[in-house]
Motif scaffolding. Structure first.
Motif, PDB file in Angstrom:
ATOM      1  N   ARG A  35       0.828  -1.197   0.000  1.00  0.00           N
ATOM      2  CA  ARG A  35       0.000   0.000   0.000  1.00  0.00           C
ATOM      3  C   ARG A  35       0.867   1.253   0.000  1.00  0.00           C
ATOM      4  O   ARG A  35       1.807   1.375   0.775  1.00  0.00           O
ATOM      5  CB  ARG A  35      -0.922   0.002   1.217  1.00  0.00           C
ATOM      6  CG  ARG A  35      -1.951   1.130   1.193  1.00  0.00           C
ATOM      7  CD  ARG A  35      -2.921   1.036   2.376  1.00  0.00           C
ATOM      8  NE  ARG A  35      -3.643  -0.232   2.393  1.00  0.00           N
ATOM      9  CZ  ARG A  35      -4.696  -0.511   1.618  1.00  0.00           C
ATOM     10  NH1 ARG A  35      -5.146   0.404   0.764  1.00  0.00           N
ATOM     11  NH2 ARG A  35      -5.290  -1.681   1.691  1.00  0.00           N
ATOM     12  N   LEU A 189      -1.482   4.231  -4.417  1.00  0.00           N
ATOM     13  CA  LEU A 189      -2.857   3.738  -4.552  1.00  0.00           C
ATOM     14  C   LEU A 189      -3.858   4.881  -4.470  1.00  0.00           C
ATOM     15  O   LEU A 189      -4.898   4.846  -5.126  1.00  0.00           O
ATOM     16  CB  LEU A 189      -3.169   2.708  -3.465  1.00  0.00           C
ATOM     17  CG  LEU A 189      -2.722   1.263  -3.712  1.00  0.00           C
ATOM     18  CD1 LEU A 189      -1.205   1.144  -3.750  1.00  0.00           C
ATOM     19  CD2 LEU A 189      -3.297   0.338  -2.644  1.00  0.00           C
ATOM     20  N   TYR A 210      -7.545   0.034  -7.806  1.00  0.00           N
ATOM     21  CA  TYR A 210      -7.783  -0.244  -6.397  1.00  0.00           C
ATOM     22  C   TYR A 210      -9.096   0.379  -5.932  1.00  0.00           C
ATOM     23  O   TYR A 210      -9.278   0.687  -4.762  1.00  0.00           O
ATOM     24  CB  TYR A 210      -6.601   0.293  -5.575  1.00  0.00           C
ATOM     25  CG  TYR A 210      -5.283  -0.055  -6.223  1.00  0.00           C
ATOM     26  CD1 TYR A 210      -4.873  -1.387  -6.313  1.00  0.00           C
ATOM     27  CD2 TYR A 210      -4.491   0.912  -6.824  1.00  0.00           C
ATOM     28  CE1 TYR A 210      -3.696  -1.740  -6.958  1.00  0.00           C
ATOM     29  CE2 TYR A 210      -3.312   0.575  -7.472  1.00  0.00           C
ATOM     30  CZ  TYR A 210      -2.916  -0.749  -7.537  1.00  0.00           C
ATOM     31  OH  TYR A 210      -1.759  -1.095  -8.196  1.00  0.00           O
ATOM     32  N   THR A 226      -9.003   0.881  -0.054  1.00  0.00           N
ATOM     33  CA  THR A 226      -8.199   2.081  -0.326  1.00  0.00           C
ATOM     34  C   THR A 226      -9.069   3.321  -0.164  1.00  0.00           C
ATOM     35  O   THR A 226      -8.651   4.317   0.440  1.00  0.00           O
ATOM     36  CB  THR A 226      -7.586   2.030  -1.734  1.00  0.00           C
ATOM     37  OG1 THR A 226      -6.648   0.935  -1.800  1.00  0.00           O
ATOM     38  CG2 THR A 226      -6.863   3.321  -2.075  1.00  0.00           C
TER      39      THR A 226
END
Length: 319
Positions: A35, A189, A210, A226
Motif C-alpha cells: 500500500r 494507490l 484499487y 483504499t
C-alpha cells in the motif's frame, strides 16, 4: 559519415521513445504489492505552499479536542450524516474507464465500512472489541463525470482536479465528496486532502485498479479499502503510526505503532514503543492489505464527528 551519424541519432531517438513508452506502459500495468498513500506528502507540500494552512489546521485540532465527544449535529438521515459522492473518472484506456457497477460497488463498501456492516467486522480481536466503532456515516452516489485523456499518469500535484491541466474541477466541494479515479503513478494507490485545505482541490484520488470490487481492481487491494482509508483522511484521521516512529495519530484509544504495517500481519503484533502494546494492525488507517483491515476505533469516530458538528471544518455537509 554524415548519413551514418544521422541514422545513429535517429536510432537512439527511436530507442528513447520506445523506452519512454515502455515506462509509461509499466506504470499503468504493474500493480502495487504494498500500500502506498501520498496523503501526508501532499499535506507537507500544501503546508509549504501556504503557511496559513498550518494555522487553520491548528484551529481545527483545537476544535476537535473540544468537540470530539459531542456527536453529529445538523442535517441527519436516519440518524446518520449522508454524504453525496461525485466520482470523476479520467481515463486513457478502457480499463481505466471503470464501469458504473464498479463505482457503485465502492459506494457499497464505504457504507458497510463506515457503519460496521462489513462481514469481517466481527474478526476484531477481543482486546479491541471494546473500542471498535460504528462511525454512522452513509454515502450516496450523486454523479459520475467521465473524461478521456492522453495522460499516462497524473502524479500527486492535484492536476487531475484542474480543468486547465486536463483534469476535472470538483463539483460543489463544500457539500459533496469528490473522488477522482485516474492512473496516479509511482506506486501510489491513493491520497486525500485533509480538512482545512482549499475547496478547489478538496476530495480523494484513487487509482482505478484499487477502486471498488470489480473490473480493474487488483488483489491484494481489491476490496475497496483504499477508498475507506483515504476517506478516513478526508474526515481528519491520520495514519495510525502518526507518520513517525512511535508517532501519534492524535487518537487516544489506538495503540502506539512503531511504523506502518504491510501485508497480513500475524496477531498479536507487538510494538517496541513504550509499553510494548499490541498494535491495531486491522485498523483502516494502517497500511495492511484490504483483507487485513476492518475497523475504526471509538476515538476515531469521535474525531470524525467533530468535523461535522456545528462549527466544524466540514459542518456544511451536515446542514
Amino acid at each position: 559519415m554524415k548519413k551514418v551519424i544521422i541514422t545513429t541519432f535517429a536510432a537512439l531517438m527511436l530507442f528513447a521513445c520506445q523506452n519512454e513508452q515502455s515506462d509509461a506502459t509499466n506504470s499503468e500495468t504493474m500493480a502495487a504489492s504494498r500500500r502506498g498513500c501520498a496523503t501526508q506528502e501532499v499535506l507537507e507540500a500544501q503546508l509549504k505552499a501556504d503557511p496559513m494552512l498550518a494555522i487553520k489546521m491548528n484551529e481545527i485540532e483545537a476544535f476537535t479536542a473540544k468537540h470530539g465527544l459531542s456527536g453529529f449535529t445538523g442535517r441527519l438521515v436516519n440518524g446518520k450524516i449522508e454524504i453525496p459522492v461525485v466520482v470523476n473518472v479520467l481515463y486513457r484506456t478502457s480499463a481505466q474507464n471503470i464501469s458504473d457497477a464498479q463505482i457503485q460497488s465502492q459506494i457499497d463498501v464505504l457504507n458497510k465500512d463506515f457503519n460496521a456492516l462489513n462481514s469481517d467486522y466481527n474478526n476484531v480481536p477481543a482486546l479491541f472489541s471494546g473500542v471498535k466503532a460504528n462511525v454512522g456515516i452513509t454515502f450516496v452516489l450523486d454523479q459520475i463525470i467521465r473524461k478521456s485523456t492522453t495522460k499516462t499518469s497524473w502524479g500527486t500535484n492535484d492536476a487531475m482536479k484542474k480543468t486547465a491541466q486536463g483534469g476535472i474541477a470538483p463539483t460543489s466541494p463544500t457539500t459533496k465528496l469528490n473522488i477522482w479515479t485516474c492512473n496516479i503513478g509511482g506506486g501510489i494507490l491513493g491520497y486525500a486532502q485533509f480538512p482545512g485545505g482549499a475547496s478547489s482541490t478538496d476530495g480523494v484520488v484513487i487509482d482505478p485498479r484499487y477502486f471498488g470490487l470489480s473490473g480493474a481492481a487488483n488483489a491484494p487491494f481489491n476490496l475497496g479499502r483504499t477508498a475507506t482509508h483515504e476517506v478516513g483522511h478526508w474526515m481528519n484521521l491520520r495514519h495510525i503510526w502518526g507518520d513517525a516512529t512511535c508517532g501519534s495519530d492524535l487518537v487516544a484509544d489506538t495503540p502506539t505503532h512503531n511504523e506502518e504495517n504491510y501485508g497480513v500481519p500475524a496477531y498479536p503484533h507487538y510494538s517496541t514503543c513504550s509499553g510494548t502494546p499490541v498494535e491495531m494492525t486491522m485498523n483502516y488507517m494502517d497500511y495492511v492489505d484490504d483483507a487485513a483491515m476492518y475497523m475504526f476505533s471509538t476515538g476515531q469516530k469521535n474525531r470524525i464527528a467533530a468535523i461535522f458538528t456545528a462549527g466544524g471544518a466540514r459542518a456544511s455537509f451536515a446542514q
